[in-house]
Design an enzyme around this catalytic site. Structure first.
Site, PDB file in Angstrom:
ATOM      1  CG  HIS A 189      42.302  17.854  75.308  1.00  0.00           C
ATOM      2  ND1 HIS A 189      41.793  17.698  74.034  1.00  0.00           N
ATOM      3  CD2 HIS A 189      43.638  17.649  75.219  1.00  0.00           C
ATOM      4  CE1 HIS A 189      42.791  17.473  73.212  1.00  0.00           C
ATOM      5  NE2 HIS A 189      43.919  17.435  73.892  1.00  0.00           N
ATOM      6  NE  ARG A 296      47.744  16.491  75.502  1.00  0.00           N
ATOM      7  CZ  ARG A 296      47.889  15.271  76.025  1.00  0.00           C
ATOM      8  NH1 ARG A 296      48.349  15.128  77.248  1.00  0.00           N
ATOM      9  NH2 ARG A 296      47.574  14.202  75.326  1.00  0.00           N
ATOM     10  NE  ARG A 331      50.771  18.992  71.592  1.00  0.00           N
ATOM     11  CZ  ARG A 331      49.734  18.217  71.857  1.00  0.00           C
ATOM     12  NH1 ARG A 331      49.669  17.002  71.360  1.00  0.00           N
ATOM     13  NH2 ARG A 331      48.769  18.636  72.649  1.00  0.00           N
ATOM     14  CD  GLU A 430      49.240  14.750  66.795  1.00  0.00           C
ATOM     15  OE1 GLU A 430      48.644  14.987  67.852  1.00  0.00           O
ATOM     16  OE2 GLU A 430      49.694  15.650  66.068  1.00  0.00           O
ATOM     17  CG  ASN A 453      45.462  10.386  72.652  1.00  0.00           C
ATOM     18  OD1 ASN A 453      45.620   9.220  72.980  1.00  0.00           O
ATOM     19  ND2 ASN A 453      45.844  11.387  73.409  1.00  0.00           N
ATOM     20  CG  ASP A 454      44.799  13.844  67.389  1.00  0.00           C
ATOM     21  OD1 ASP A 454      43.562  13.906  67.295  1.00  0.00           O
ATOM     22  OD2 ASP A 454      45.473  14.656  68.019  1.00  0.00           O
ATOM     23  NE  ARG A 464      41.419  13.459  70.994  1.00  0.00           N
ATOM     24  CZ  ARG A 464      42.682  13.837  71.192  1.00  0.00           C
ATOM     25  NH1 ARG A 464      43.521  13.907  70.173  1.00  0.00           N
ATOM     26  NH2 ARG A 464      43.140  14.121  72.381  1.00  0.00           N
ATOM     27  CB  CYS A 501      53.559  11.170  73.837  1.00  0.00           C
ATOM     28  SG  CYS A 501      53.017  12.037  72.367  1.00  0.00           S
TER      29      CYS A 501
HETATM   30  C1  PEP Z   1      47.710  12.379  70.642  1.00  0.00           C
HETATM   31  O1  PEP Z   1      47.058  12.789  69.691  1.00  0.00           O
HETATM   32  O2  PEP Z   1      47.912  11.172  70.880  1.00  0.00           O
HETATM   33  C2  PEP Z   1      48.303  13.341  71.590  1.00  0.00           C
HETATM   34  C3  PEP Z   1      49.116  12.934  72.538  1.00  0.00           C
HETATM   35  O3  PEP Z   1      47.942  14.643  71.456  1.00  0.00           O
HETATM   36  P1  PEP Z   1      46.577  15.285  72.036  1.00  0.00           P
HETATM   37  O4  PEP Z   1      45.887  14.234  72.846  1.00  0.00           O
HETATM   38  O5  PEP Z   1      46.974  16.478  72.853  1.00  0.00           O
HETATM   39  O6  PEP Z   1      45.855  15.644  70.789  1.00  0.00           O
HETATM   40 MG    MG Z   2      47.054  14.859  69.212  1.00  0.00          MG
END
Ligand code: PEP
Ligand code: MG
Length: 573
Positions: A189, A296, A331, A430, A453-454, A464, A501
């Protein structure tokens, strides 16, 4: 000296280092002589007044730009002047002969413990604030440079072991030239925050905090993932030139911001932005965004001294809707994994990313979810608000969440609260299990948004956050594109929208592939908008589709990247 790390947010920053060491408040048990009591009490008053001045200037600074943040500092000022705390500190000094730092630590810790053990949630929430004021006071007493990142006095390069989401939430981004840390990967983050503000960042630099002391000049080349500590004259000249070129490229990409996002053969894309706090809808790229594809909301919980109440959340969501005046995808709370919130009862788990995260946590603590959804439904009256659920594993998650949301809607209707006639509900994709049943998902929700990302983390089984595994965290792995292709195709059969996203959608090379796989909506960190728009306007759909098909037949992420770099050279730089 040159050190290597993970390129987390593109750019090149040159500036003085500010070492952020939040854990350095070491107080030892020590006593004063009786004849030192009155002098110690005078010192206590002086340090209190120093902290009051710090808080006053933070209150003024935030009052107009972020009133919620200002409220936190107001609460801290009240704690500083709390009669019970004050009296006990005076007693510890006057009667028990504690030295000042020891008295402050003991008394503040005692109060904080007392509050954290109380049944009443409101009191429990105050415990964190008491700790915050204690730290501020102790830093002043111990003569430590104020580590509050919200009050940097000049532009600096921030160096730290780890930048927690709660640190970044109060970061005075305009005074941050670059961020360098010892831990954290590309999609941690800290990296996401850095990217949303366009701050160059290199994370995961081994032994960083032993290599810098603060005050020295560094070059943060986040294009190469290289940190140059105390550059030579020659290096400095070379990097200043590189920085000039980089800024020229960014400005040429930004020239695409106000252009329609459409391929040469007329296929239109919607480009949105991801935000982490209500203020971010005011970033300079926001006027060019079609929607907010990811708000977020957990960052609201991180900046609030306690849990944000329904009223606090309602006001924040309403403010975003009224400021932005375009659709906002909110979200619901996504805590767990690397996002912990001091006042939330997150369990200690061996594998938090595979544990009680996102929706799973919300089902376990329905009261938080209900408060948030009620606030969101109330705010829906003031603009176009869509709700989106994170960390969805199976259909039961969707059924369960829908049941709660519908019940809350009925409750609000009975209370006569105005709401939008319908609030669209979508989920984040995700987890591979949900991507693979996208056809069933389409019967239950209005849209999906792929959280790459997830999805990357859970598909490739790679944490990650772990810098030692960054070579394994391959966002361009063909398996990930295959999963996205399948899920997009299945979901799109319903005629409902699929957006991306996650960070991958903000990468121009990947955006072209995703377009070729059927994605028509992208939501990204605001600084990525210019380059993605540029890439999408330079292609035809035929080209994107054949490019995507070729990617799906490849074996490795390197192969994909090399191929895309060659094919898209010239308009994605
Ligand atoms: C993701 O997982 O791609 C996402 C956008 O959520 P976050 O990065 O907040 O986990
Ligand atoms: Mg995520």
């Amino acid at each position: 000296m040159i050190c290597k790390g993970n390129k987390a947010s593109e750019g090149l920053g040159i500036g003085e280092v500010f070492c952020y060491r939040p854990a350095e408040l070491k107080v030892v048990q020590s006593y004063i002589a009786e004849n030192e009591v009155s002098e110690t009490l005078v010192q206590y008053e002086a340090f209190k007044s120093d902290v009051k001045n710090q808080l006053d200037s933070l209150i003024v600074q935030f009052q107009t730009v972020d009133p919620d943040q200002a409220k936190i500092f107001l609460a801290h000022r009240e704690i500083l002047h709390d009669d019970a705390i004050d009296e006990e500190i005076r007693n510890k000094i006057g009667k028990d002969l504690y030295d000042l730092a020891w008295a402050v630590e003991t008394v503040y810790d005692g109060f904080s413990r007392l509050l954290s053990e109380m049944k009443n949630e409101l009191f429990r929430e105050r415990a964190q604030d008491v700790k915050d004021v204690r730290n501020r006071l102790l830093r002043s007493i111990l003569g430590l440079k104020c580590s509050a990142l919200s009050s940097l006095d000049k532009p600096v390069v921030i160096a730290c072991h780890d930048l927690l989401p709660s640190d970044t939430a109060t970061l005075d981004c305009h005074k941050v030239i670059a961020i360098i840390t010892e831990t954290g990967g590309e999609t941690s983050h800290s990296a996401i925050i850095a990217r949303s503000y366009g701050i160059p960042a290199i994370l995961g630099i081994d032994g960083l905090m032993d290599k810098v002391q603060g005050g020295e000049l560094v070059v943060v080349d986040a294009m190469e993932g290289e940190l140059i500590i105390v550059p030579t004259e020659e290096q400095l000249k070379e990097y200043k030139e590189k920085q000039k070129q980089y800024l020229a490229t960014v400005s040429s990409q930004n020239a695409y911001l106000d252009k329609l996002s459409m391929t040469k053969d007329g296929v239109r894309f919607e480009i949105g932005i991801n935000i982490g706090s209500p203020n971010e809808v005011e970033v300079k790229q926001a006027p060019y965004a079609d929607f907010v594809g990811l708000f977020r909301s957990e960052f609201l919980y991180m900046t609030s001294p306690g849990l944000p109440s329904e009223e606090d959340q309602f006001k924040a969501y309403k403010r975003v809707l009224e400021t932005f005046k375009r659709p906002i995808t909110l979200r619901t709370l996504d805590v767990g994994g690397d996002k912990s919130i001091p006042c939330l009862p997150l369990p200690k788990e061996d594998n938090p990313f595979l544990g009680q995260r996102g929706l799973r946590f919300c089902f376990e603590h329905k009261e938080f979810f209900e408060t948030q959804v009620r606030a969101a439904l109330r705010a829906s009256y003031y603009g176009e608000l869509h709700l989106m659920l994170p960390m969805v594993t199976n259909m039961d998650d969707i059924y369960k969440a829908k049941e709660i949301i519908l019940a809350l809607r009925d409750e609000l209707l009975k209370e006569g609260v105005p709401m939008a006639p319908k609030t669209k509900l979508g989920i984040m994709v995700e987890i591979p299990s949900i991507a693979l049943i996208a056809d069933h998902v389409a019967k239950e929700v209005d849209f999906i948004s792929i959280g790459t990302n997830d999805l990357c983390q859970y598909t490739l089984a790679v944490d990650r956050m772990n810098p030692n595994l960054s070579d394994y965290y391959q966002s361009f792995h063909p398996a990930l594109f295959k999963l996205i292709a399948f899920c997009t195709e299945e979901f799109r059969k319903s005629g409902k929208p699929v957006s991306v996203c996650g960070e991958l959608g903000g990468h121009p090379l990947a955006a072209v592939v995703l377009a070729g796989l059927g994605v028509r909506k992208f939501s990204m960190n605001p600084p990525s908008m210019g380059k993605v728009k540029r890439a999408l306007t330079e292609i035809t759909m035929d080209f994107a589709e054949s490019l995507a098909q070729n990617v799906l037949s490849m074996a490795t992420a390197d192969e994909v990247i090399n191929y895309l770099e060659t094919e898209l050279r010239g308009f994605t730089g």
